[in-house]
Design a protein around this motif. Structure first.
Motif, PDB file in Angstrom:
ATOM      1  N   GLU A 158      -0.052   9.176  -1.826  1.00 13.76           N
ATOM      2  CA  GLU A 158       0.730  10.501  -1.771  1.00 13.76           C
ATOM      3  C   GLU A 158      -0.069  11.314  -0.607  1.00 13.76           C
ATOM      4  OE1 GLU A 158       0.199  11.687  -5.566  1.00 13.76           O
ATOM      5  OE2 GLU A 158       1.809  10.430  -6.918  1.00 13.76           O
ATOM      6  N   LYS A 159      -1.835  11.857  -0.186  1.00 14.96           N
ATOM      7  CA  LYS A 159      -1.884  12.652   0.435  1.00 14.96           C
ATOM      8  C   LYS A 159      -2.004  12.020   1.817  1.00 14.96           C
ATOM      9  CE  LYS A 159      -5.258  13.907  -3.303  1.00 14.96           C
ATOM     10  NZ  LYS A 159      -6.909  14.938  -3.142  1.00 14.96           N
ATOM     11  N   GLY A 160      -1.907  10.605   2.502  1.00 18.24           N
ATOM     12  CA  GLY A 160      -2.311   9.660   3.542  1.00 18.24           C
ATOM     13  C   GLY A 160      -1.139  10.489   4.028  1.00 18.24           C
ATOM     14  N   ARG A 161      -0.946  11.410   5.294  1.00 13.79           N
ATOM     15  CA  ARG A 161       0.052  11.661   5.877  1.00 13.79           C
ATOM     16  C   ARG A 161      -0.513  12.249   7.212  1.00 13.79           C
ATOM     17  NH1 ARG A 161       4.635  14.089   2.217  1.00 13.79           N
ATOM     18  NH2 ARG A 161       4.021  13.712   0.546  1.00 13.79           N
ATOM     19  N   PRO A 162       0.368  11.885   8.263  1.00  9.12           N
ATOM     20  CA  PRO A 162      -0.200  11.997   9.792  1.00  9.12           C
ATOM     21  C   PRO A 162      -1.220  14.088   9.610  1.00  9.12           C
ATOM     22  CG  PRO A 162       1.928  11.507   9.782  1.00  9.12           C
ATOM     23  CD  PRO A 162       1.537  11.803   8.090  1.00  9.12           C
ATOM     24  N   ASP A 188       2.564   5.912  11.404  1.00 11.37           N
ATOM     25  CA  ASP A 188       2.042   4.504  11.961  1.00 11.37           C
ATOM     26  C   ASP A 188       1.216   3.882  12.467  1.00 11.37           C
ATOM     27  OD1 ASP A 188       5.000   4.583  12.209  1.00 11.37           O
ATOM     28  OD2 ASP A 188       5.346   5.028  14.236  1.00 11.37           O
ATOM     29  N   MET A 189      -0.314   4.418  11.409  1.00  9.24           N
ATOM     30  CA  MET A 189      -1.132   3.670  11.914  1.00  9.24           C
ATOM     31  C   MET A 189      -1.462   2.913  10.101  1.00  9.24           C
ATOM     32  SD  MET A 189      -4.235   6.305  11.964  1.00  9.24           S
ATOM     33  CE  MET A 189      -4.702   7.764  13.398  1.00  9.24           C
ATOM     34  N   VAL A 190      -1.062   1.347  10.475  1.00  7.71           N
ATOM     35  CA  VAL A 190      -1.063   0.651   9.715  1.00  7.71           C
ATOM     36  C   VAL A 190      -3.177   0.320   9.411  1.00  7.71           C
ATOM     37  CG1 VAL A 190      -1.007  -1.065   8.351  1.00  7.71           C
ATOM     38  CG2 VAL A 190       0.768  -0.643   9.920  1.00  7.71           C
ATOM     39  N   MET A 191      -3.166   0.302   6.992  1.00  2.73           N
ATOM     40  CA  MET A 191      -3.952   0.099   6.904  1.00  2.73           C
ATOM     41  C   MET A 191      -4.259  -0.867   5.628  1.00  2.73           C
ATOM     42  SD  MET A 191      -4.670   4.021   5.918  1.00  2.73           S
ATOM     43  CE  MET A 191      -4.272   4.648   7.582  1.00  2.73           C
ATOM     44  N   GLN A 206       5.647  10.551   7.698  1.00  2.00           N
ATOM     45  CA  GLN A 206       5.526  12.071   7.592  1.00  2.00           C
ATOM     46  C   GLN A 206       5.860  11.842   5.725  1.00  2.00           C
ATOM     47  OE1 GLN A 206       4.874  13.829   9.251  1.00  2.00           O
ATOM     48  NE2 GLN A 206       5.302  13.398  11.034  1.00  2.00           N
ATOM     49  N   GLN A 207       6.260  11.364   5.145  1.00  2.00           N
ATOM     50  CA  GLN A 207       6.751  11.796   3.217  1.00  2.00           C
ATOM     51  C   GLN A 207       5.281  10.983   2.415  1.00  2.00           C
ATOM     52  OE1 GLN A 207       8.542  10.006   5.742  1.00  2.00           O
ATOM     53  NE2 GLN A 207       9.954  11.950   5.632  1.00  2.00           N
ATOM     54  N   GLY A 208       3.968   9.779   3.749  1.00  2.00           N
ATOM     55  CA  GLY A 208       3.321   9.539   2.998  1.00  2.00           C
ATOM     56  C   GLY A 208       2.947   8.336   3.485  1.00  2.00           C
ATOM     57  N   MET A 209       2.423   7.351   2.884  1.00  2.12           N
ATOM     58  CA  MET A 209       1.662   5.706   3.118  1.00  2.12           C
ATOM     59  C   MET A 209       2.998   4.862   2.663  1.00  2.12           C
ATOM     60  SD  MET A 209      -2.205   5.673   3.069  1.00  2.12           S
ATOM     61  CE  MET A 209      -3.186   6.288   3.521  1.00  2.12           C
ATOM     62  N   ILE A 210       3.159   4.350   2.682  1.00  2.21           N
ATOM     63  CA  ILE A 210       4.695   3.261   2.595  1.00  2.21           C
ATOM     64  C   ILE A 210       3.898   1.961   2.396  1.00  2.21           C
ATOM     65  CG2 ILE A 210       6.565   2.081   2.541  1.00  2.21           C
ATOM     66  CD1 ILE A 210       7.435   4.408   4.257  1.00  2.21           C
ATOM     67  N   LYS A 211       4.643   1.365   1.535  1.00 11.35           N
ATOM     68  CA  LYS A 211       3.596   0.014   0.768  1.00 11.35           C
ATOM     69  C   LYS A 211       4.396  -0.637   1.580  1.00 11.35           C
ATOM     70  CE  LYS A 211       3.284  -1.595  -3.825  1.00 11.35           C
ATOM     71  NZ  LYS A 211       2.584  -2.033  -4.602  1.00 11.35           N
ATOM     72  N   LEU A 212       3.832  -1.980   1.877  1.00  4.78           N
ATOM     73  CA  LEU A 212       4.215  -3.310   2.551  1.00  4.78           C
ATOM     74  C   LEU A 212       4.423  -4.384   1.870  1.00  4.78           C
ATOM     75  CD1 LEU A 212       3.121  -3.194   6.524  1.00  4.78           C
ATOM     76  CD2 LEU A 212       5.391  -2.209   5.585  1.00  4.78           C
ATOM     77  N   ASN A 213       3.331  -3.975   0.645  1.00  9.87           N
ATOM     78  CA  ASN A 213       2.962  -5.424  -0.374  1.00  9.87           C
ATOM     79  C   ASN A 213       4.051  -5.132  -1.462  1.00  9.87           C
ATOM     80  OD1 ASN A 213       0.361  -4.745   0.272  1.00  9.87           O
ATOM     81  ND2 ASN A 213       0.521  -6.309   1.854  1.00  9.87           N
ATOM     82  N   ARG A 214       4.808  -6.523  -1.692  1.00  7.36           N
ATOM     83  CA  ARG A 214       5.628  -6.232  -3.171  1.00  7.36           C
ATOM     84  C   ARG A 214       4.898  -7.107  -4.513  1.00  7.36           C
ATOM     85  NH1 ARG A 214       7.325  -3.096  -0.360  1.00  7.36           N
ATOM     86  NH2 ARG A 214       8.835  -3.272   0.957  1.00  7.36           N
ATOM     87  N   PHE A 215       3.991  -8.040  -4.406  1.00 11.97           N
ATOM     88  CA  PHE A 215       3.645  -8.026  -5.412  1.00 11.97           C
ATOM     89  C   PHE A 215       3.328  -6.934  -6.366  1.00 11.97           C
ATOM     90  CE2 PHE A 215       0.821 -10.568  -7.996  1.00 11.97           C
ATOM     91  CZ  PHE A 215       0.937 -12.057  -8.366  1.00 11.97           C
ATOM     92  N   PRO A 216       3.206  -7.282  -7.631  1.00  9.83           N
ATOM     93  CA  PRO A 216       2.271  -6.544  -8.888  1.00  9.83           C
ATOM     94  C   PRO A 216       1.044  -6.441  -8.797  1.00  9.83           C
ATOM     95  CG  PRO A 216       4.027  -8.283 -10.081  1.00  9.83           C
ATOM     96  CD  PRO A 216       4.588  -8.049  -8.442  1.00  9.83           C
ATOM     97  N   ASP A 217       1.173  -4.844  -8.797  1.00  7.46           N
ATOM     98  CA  ASP A 217      -1.101  -4.637  -8.459  1.00  7.46           C
ATOM     99  C   ASP A 217      -1.123  -4.800 -10.050  1.00  7.46           C
ATOM    100  OD1 ASP A 217       0.347  -3.495  -5.647  1.00  7.46           O
ATOM    101  OD2 ASP A 217      -0.294  -1.447  -6.752  1.00  7.46           O
TER     102      ASP A 217
END
Length: 336
Positions: free
Chosen positions: A230-234, A293-296, A320-331
């Motif tokens: 949530e905090k990880g924005r530009p 567009d940093m990916v981590m 700009q809205q925070g980090m978007i997750k690329l994975n889909r398997f449950p956490d």
């Protein structure tokens, strides 16, 4: 300039002008022929180039200023293009499909290496090249770690928060020949690779139910992940994200064992791309400013000495809205 194979380089590369290089001694002539002059400054990736190569360049170009361009290259690679994000997204999808298979693989496996065998075979069947390139000196380009119970909590030479007993002193991390027991966490931290781009993921499984303390610590790691994304924005400083993660662990009484034990690593995330350990590093005192567009990979983990490891790792893109997750398997922890 290509040592071997010129034919394959011309077939694979989009660069128009490709010439053979039989040895270092040809460099001055080739540069002069194709550029009209010798360089005044020569940039080398000092963090990876062998010392022998550096000495050779120094001898060939005695009057040239040699500078370290590693920070420049690593800095450029921090921000991914749309093509790169698409490749990493495909790699995350490959990992998701593997994790869907783990419960079945786990049921068939007696030892950690049995499980690793099945996971690696699945990856290779889906096009994984079998290597995960790393940049840090003396690190091995392996898939990652598969470890169970107290073996996952054994300290090792690994540069990450987990190590494992491994196969012995000759390779003291990752899967070993130990049997997988019931009611203990099984950590699967195996990176996918699609078209040369990496997706680093971790999930926790178990044969039977886990004690509540493992679930509690895992949920705290999920809280850390949610807070950072949530905090990880530009514009946000990477070191501030690390501090936020540490405060959550401390509030939960889990500071001892957070990100390793007895020697915790001072980071909670790292960039991914062509290598698994790229910039930025979400680490203590890091002044790196996040950009779009940093990916981590964010990987909050907790080690119970002599008992096991829990935690999570996913791939995220900074927006700009925070980090978007690329994975889909449950956490959550998957109890088989």
């Amino acid at each position: 300039m290509v040592r071997k194979s010129l034919e394959r380089a011309k077939e694979d590369s989009t660069i128009e002008e490709i010439v053979p290089l039989k040895g270092f001694s040809q460099l001055p002539d080739l540069l002069e022929k194709h550029t009209g002059s010798l360089p005044k400054r020569l940039g080398l990736e000092m963090d990876t180039i062998p010392a022998l190569f550096y000495r050779t360049y120094r001898q060939i170009f005695p009057d040239v200023e040699i500078v370290d361009i590693s920070p420049l290259i690593l800095g450029v690679r921090m921000v991914k293009s749309a093509y790169e994000v698409s490749c990493i997204t495909k790699a995350a999808g490959m990992a998701d499909r593997m994790y869907e298979k783990v419960p079945g693989f786990l049921a068939e496996s007696k030892t950690e290496t049995d499980l690793a065998l099945r996971v690696e075979a699945f990856y290779r069947s889906k096009g994984h090249p079998g290597v995960v390139p790393t940049r840090v000196f003396n690190n091995y380009p392996i898939y990652g770690h598969i470890m169970s119970g107290k073996n996952a909590a054994v300290p090792s030479s690994s540069g990450g928060p987990t190590g494992g007993r491994g196969l012995g002193p000759h390779f003291s991390q990752g899967a070993g020949i130990q049997q997988i027991g019931r009611h203990e966490p099984v950590l699967v931290d195996y990176a996918a690779n699609v078209e040369g781009y990496i997706a680093d993921q971790t999930r926790i499984f178990s044969l039977g139910n886990l004690p509540e303390k493992f679930h509690h610590a895992h949920n705290v790691m999920l809280e850390i992940q949610e807070t950072l994304t949530e905090k990880g924005r530009p514009g946000v400083r990477a070191g501030d994200l690390y501090n936020s993660a540490l405060k959550i662990a401390e509030k939960a009484g889990l500071e001892e064992g957070f990100m390793g034990y007895p020697d915790p690593v001072p980071f909670v995330g790292h960039g991914v791309g062509l290598e698994i350990d790229e910039w930025p590093i979400i680490s203590r005192n890091s002044d790196t400013i996040l950009k779009e567009d940093m990916v981590m990979a964010l990987e909050p983990k907790f080690v119970f000495p002599g008992q096991g490891v829990v935690g999570i790792e996913n791939i995220w893109v900074v927006t700009q809205q925070g980090m978007i997750k690329l994975n889909r398997f449950p956490d959550g922890i998957f109890e088989c």
